[in-house]
Design an enzyme around this catalytic site. Structure first.
Site, short mmCIF file in Angstrom:
data_model
loop_
_atom_site.label_atom_id
_atom_site.label_comp_id
_atom_site.label_asym_id
_atom_site.label_seq_id
_atom_site.Cartn_x
_atom_site.Cartn_y
_atom_site.Cartn_z
N SER A 65 1.03 -1.34 0.19
CA SER A 65 -0.14 -0.07 -0.16
C SER A 65 0.68 1.30 0.15
O SER A 65 2.15 1.47 0.79
CB SER A 65 -1.19 -0.08 1.15
OG SER A 65 -1.51 -1.22 1.03
N1 SAH Z 1 -0.36 -4.70 4.11
C1 SAH Z 1 -0.15 -5.32 2.73
C2 SAH Z 1 -1.02 -5.52 1.68
C3 SAH Z 1 -0.47 -5.94 0.80
S1 SAH Z 1 -1.91 -5.96 -0.21
C4 SAH Z 1 1.24 -3.90 2.26
O1 SAH Z 1 1.31 -3.29 2.40
O2 SAH Z 1 2.13 -4.80 1.88
C5 SAH Z 1 -3.53 -6.99 0.73
C6 SAH Z 1 -3.13 -8.41 0.43
O3 SAH Z 1 -4.44 -9.18 0.96
C7 SAH Z 1 -2.57 -9.44 -0.68
O4 SAH Z 1 -1.11 -9.78 0.11
C8 SAH Z 1 -3.36 -10.90 -0.96
O5 SAH Z 1 -2.94 -12.04 -0.85
C9 SAH Z 1 -4.28 -10.56 0.54
N2 SAH Z 1 -5.12 -11.34 0.82
C10 SAH Z 1 -6.37 -11.16 0.05
N3 SAH Z 1 -7.58 -11.25 0.56
C11 SAH Z 1 -6.96 -12.40 2.09
C12 SAH Z 1 -7.47 -13.31 2.95
N4 SAH Z 1 -9.11 -13.87 2.82
N5 SAH Z 1 -6.97 -13.99 4.23
C13 SAH Z 1 -5.61 -13.24 3.72
N6 SAH Z 1 -4.95 -12.56 3.09
C14 SAH Z 1 -5.45 -12.06 2.02
#
Ligand code: SAH
Length: 216
Positions: A65
């Site tokens: 993000s």
């Molecule tokens: N906080 C992270 C955001 C990553 S994007 C950063 O700043 O790097 C969101 C993430 O949520 C992705 O890695 C995706 O694989 C994960 N995601 C999506 N659905 C999910 C679920 N049901 N349970 C766990 N993770 C999930």
């Protein structure tokens, strides 16, 4: 020849130009952003953009993000040292590191094994103690519940009941809620068994996929 980038200067500039002017005031949050090396959470070929005012690709179709969004969500959690926080969507592990740096006890759930493993390695290298599991975060992480705060870093159609039920009294949950293309950043506070909702405006996240999220 590889260009030498001074990430420390970029980190300070990010805080001064992207966070403080947009109203991020919490000293603990600012100090954490000044410390955590965001470049370590970004793939090698785009490290030079690590401190840009934008989300970046981290592989597997997912993103790290934008710094401001991480700061805003962290501020909305109003965390205190030692609080137990559940993060859904470990992704790069950057948000996880920010929460650890503030002094939280962090539990993080990631759906994609390759991302969970990579984040685990980087966080370990940087000496952050965090528990990461691979699974569907829309079900929460029952084993360590209740949590003082829950942060969902992917956008879903509604707030999963399972997450609300794993929230402590006076706990707070922050999550983007909406359709696939755009969401509102929602905070829910649990007070005397009731849930009080506030809306902090439009945002755009990758989809939360799972049993209580978007179906695959
Ligand atoms: N906080 C992270 C955001 C990553 S994007 C950063 O700043 O790097 C969101 C993430 O949520 C992705 O890695 C995706 O694989 C994960 N995601 C999506 N659905 C999910 C679920 N049901 N349970 C766990 N993770 C999930």
């Amino acid at each position: 020849m590889e260009e030498k980038i001074n990430f420390e200067i970029l980190r300070k500039q990010m805080v001064e130009t992207q966070l403080i002017p947009r109203g991020i005031k919490d000293r603990k949050v600012i100090d954490a952003f000044l410390k955590v090396p965001r470049e370590k959470f970004v793939p090698d070929d785009i490290k030079k953009f690590a401190y840009d005012d934008t989300p970046l690709p981290i592989g597997e179709g997912q993103t790290i993000s934008q710094p401001y969004i991480v700061a805003l969500m962290t501020s909305l959690l109003e965390v205190k040292d030692g609080e137990k926080i559940l993060e859904i969507g470990t992704g790069s592990g950057y948000q996880t590191a920010i929460l650890c740096e503030i002094g939280c006890d962090v539990y993080s759930v990631e759906k994609i094994p390759a991302l969970a493993m990579r984040a685990k390695n980087i966080l370990q290298q940087l000496n952050y103690k965090v528990k990461i599991t691979i699974g569907d975060g829309t079900l929460g992480w029952e084993e360590y519940a209740p949590y003082d705060g829950i942060i969902v870093t992917a956008g879903g159609p509604k707030i999963p009941e399972a997450l609300l039920s794993q929230l402590n009294e006076n706990g707070k949950l922050v999550m983007p809620v909406g359709d696939i293309f755009s969401q509102d950043l929602i905070r829910v506070k649990k007070s005397k068994g009731k849930f009080i909702k506030e809306n902090f405006g439009a945002c755009q996240f990758v989809p939360l996929k799972g049993e209580n999220g978007w179906q695959e």
